[in-house]
Enzyme design. Structure first.
Site, mmCIF file in Angstrom:
data_model
loop_
_atom_site.group_PDB
_atom_site.id
_atom_site.type_symbol
_atom_site.label_atom_id
_atom_site.label_comp_id
_atom_site.label_asym_id
_atom_site.label_seq_id
_atom_site.Cartn_x
_atom_site.Cartn_y
_atom_site.Cartn_z
ATOM 1 N N GLU A 76 0.932 -1.222 0.092
ATOM 2 C CA GLU A 76 -0.047 -0.120 -0.079
ATOM 3 C C GLU A 76 0.798 1.438 0.076
ATOM 4 O O GLU A 76 0.515 2.335 0.958
ATOM 5 C CB GLU A 76 -0.923 0.020 1.126
ATOM 6 N N GLU A 94 -4.850 -9.097 1.146
ATOM 7 C CA GLU A 94 -5.289 -8.805 2.486
ATOM 8 C C GLU A 94 -6.982 -8.857 2.002
ATOM 9 O O GLU A 94 -7.331 -8.226 1.127
ATOM 10 C CB GLU A 94 -5.044 -7.445 3.027
#
Length: 649
Positions: free
Chosen positions: A438, A523
């Site tokens: 991220e 995720e």
């Protein structure tokens, strides 16, 4: 508050019991010729002047053995409502670090080198120090190492006193400011090693083993040994490689002569054929040993045994992930590196127990989010058959906290990347390298350029594993249907496999645009395990789901914890806004409550749900804890309602 104090007392007892039985076990590579350097260190919390000098008086310092994490130790001022055990309401990191405290501290160790080791090379290795460490040997600065998760070593030979004379190593550790998004711990929290070798020796992390051709009948094993010659004259060495199968029987041998120029290192490549190999797999993780001997004038100068596995891995959009030619769906879990009430201290049995628990819970893969794990944890994964995504960084050049690794990235990323890959590339459990998580600049040209540099370096060090990255799009979709996610496509094209954080709804649309892209949920939220797993079973180009998280961890306190609030007038969405859960003032909560398992491995509600999703169980019955009158429950998207498998009220 009384109940919390009682719970913390129980945790303290558990820590003491585990610390009592803990010992520094040697790993499966690099350590046979290395000695543990963990014992008899001196420690002080604070920053005394001139503590790096040999004449400094450390007689009043506390004596301890490593691994050590000072952030999990009880703080002064117990008994108030603002300090409970290691948790402080005034913690700089607040909920992010679980209300724990960092700071600056020093370690010192007194040691001698035997007379028989005169004229040899001496290396000191640190498996992990959090963070920004400076090392001195007898007052000489050996180096600085900012990143808290990579292993590093120093050639300390020039700084040592004569044999049988005392030496002093001093380590300053600075865990200051806002540098992490979760609990990191503080101190020399992983093992340390001293390696004493002849001037002609195998370099640190100097054996690289690959298996380029593998079948049920034969396997080709390629061994590259990096040999260092620190003598003033050229030498001719004989490098002898012996392979041993999982039962200890010799499986192959090779020998070659090579010249190593003075003051240089040379790679020596050898190939050994193995008949009827025992293939490493999740179900049967058989390990081979490669024993490398370096001889000069028929005298053994160095010897190193390295564990490895014979196996094949392959990823494509038609079959997903294949291990030894067999399509394999990854039942994955993300986790941070702490060991619950032990903090970040990488005690061998705690690392081993964690993987045992995860394997028994049905996971066959872990994602080391968002940093490389301890070397011993990977040894355990090799031995128990747990697949691993070895992740490098949570931050590149753009910060997520003002004092984080972004301040060091430009200077250190290449050295840290080399450290990770050279250290971990012989582990059969490691099936992917992840270059980031991220990262804020993923959509930008700077992010593309950084990813390109990272990918090039990794492929130059190890071309046998795919490169991945965990990417996310929290921006939503505008009225035209365009999303910034599309801007990341050139960045994704640099990767072999693309990790989707919370984006399972994008798979099919992206497959239409990019039919060769291989995807997985790097995720996912536990309550969407069913939806994510359906895509794995339905779509061949999606090969796995990694839930956030496999186990609870310290920090990001309360993000997954269901809460009771006063019942408002009218109706309210039970999935309240994220501000309820990402609350920097969540005191006295200290762990995340997002795991399938709790801090010490006990099953929670998402564990039972996960087993239904995996078809490991046909039905599970849980009961909701009673909600008091006038209250309602709000549930985090990373959590579950307050449901219990067993109850008594």
């Amino acid at each position: 508050m009384k109940n919390m104090k009682a719970n913390l007392e129980i945790i303290t007892i558990a820590v003491l019991m585990l610390a009592t039985i803990a010992c520094s076990q040697t790993g499966s590579s690099e350590k046979q010729r290395s000695l543990s350097f963990d014992q008899d260190w001196l420690f002080i919390k604070g920053d005394p002047l001139r503590a790096e000098t040999p004449e400094f008086d450390d007689s009043a310092w506390r004596r301890l053995d490593l691994p050590h994490d000072w952030s999990i130790e009880d703080l002064p001022g117990q008994g108030s409502d603002s300090v409970i055990g290691p948790f402080s309401k005034s913690s700089a990191g607040k909920m992010a670090t679980g209300y724990t405290v960092g700071g600056t501290a020093w370690y010192r160790k007194h040691f001698t080198v035997n007379k028989s080791d005169q004229n040899k090379k001496v290396y000191l290795q640190f498996d992990g120090v959090y963070m920004d460490s400076d090392i001195w040997i007898n007052g000489n600065h050996a180096g600085n190492h900012p990143y808290g998760y990579t292993s590093f070593w120093y050639d300390v030979t020039p700084y040592l006193n004569p044999p049988e004379t005392e030496n002093i190593v001093a380590v300053q550790v600075k865990n200051e400011g806002l540098n992490t998004r979760w609990y990191a711990g503080s101190g020399i929290y992983r093992h340390t090693w001293i390696t004493i070798v002849e001037p002609v020796h195998i370099s640190p992390w100097g054996v690289y083993i690959t298996t380029p051709d593998v079948s049920d009948k034969n396997a080709t094993v390629e061994i590259v040994t990096n040999v260092t010659n620190s003598e003033s004259e050229d030498v001719t060495v004989i490098c002898v490689v012996s392979l041993f199968d999982p039962s200890g029987n010799e499986a192959g041998k090779a020998s070659v002569e090579s010249s190593v120029p003075a003051g240089q290192t040379v790679d020596i490549k050898q190939v050994v054929r193995v008949e009827n190999p025992s293939l490493w797999s999740v179900e049967k993780p058989g390990l081979y040993d490669s024993e490398v001997k370096v001889l000069v004038d028929n005298k053994v100068m160095d010897k190193l045994t390295t564990a490895f596995g014979i196996r094949t891995i392959h990823f494509d959009a038609e079959n997903g992930f294949m291990l030894n030619g067999k399509s394999t769906e990854l039942r994955g879990g993300c986790f941070h590196h702490d060991n619950g009430p032990l903090g970040a201290a990488a005690i061998d049995r705690a690392e081993e127990r964690k993987i045992e628990i995860l394997k028994n819970a049905g996971f066959n893969a872990i994602r080391c989010s968002h940093n490389p794990p301890s070397p011993y944890l990977l040894d355990v994964c090799d031995r128990l058959g747990m697949l691993v995504i070895d992740e490098f960084f949570d931050i590149w050049k753009k910060p997520k906290n003002k004092d984080d690794y972004s301040n060091y990235f430009n200077e250190w990323w290449k050295k840290d990347l080399q450290s990770i890959v050279l250290r971990d590339r012989n582990h059969p459990s490691v099936i992917m390298w992840s270059i980031g998580n991220e990262v804020p600049e993923a959509r930008e040209q700077s992010g593309f350029d950084t990813a390109q540099e990272l990918v090039n370096i990794v492929r130059g060090l190890d071309a046998t594993r795919p490169i991945t990255e965990a990417l996310v799009d929290f921006s939503g979709v505008n009225s035209s249907g365009y999303t910034p996610w599309d801007d990341v496509a050139p960045h994704m094209a640099l990767l072999d496999v693309v990790g989707y954080n919370y984006q399972y709804l994008k798979y099919e649309g992206d497959h239409e645009k990019y039919p060769e892209r291989v995807m997985y949920a790097s995720e996912s939220m536990p309550m969407f395990s069913f939806e994510n797993w359906q895509t794995v079973e339905k779509l061949p180009y999606v090969f796995g789901n990694f839930t956030w998280t496999a186990m609870d961890y310290l920090g990001e306190a309360g993000v997954g914890l269901a809460r009771l609030i006063d019942k408002p007038e009218g109706s309210i969405n039970s999935r309240a806004g994220l501000s309820h859960f990402f609350n920097p003032y969540s005191w006295p909560i200290f762990n995340n409550f997002q795991g399938d398992l709790d801090l010490i491995g006990n099953p929670k509600t998402p564990y039972y749900y996960q087993h239904l999703v995996w078809r490991e169980s046909k039905v599970e019955m849980l009961v909701h804890r009673p909600i008091p009158p006038g209250k309602i429950e709000i549930v985090s998207p990373w959590g579950f309602p307050d449901e219990l498998k067993r109850w008594n009220w």
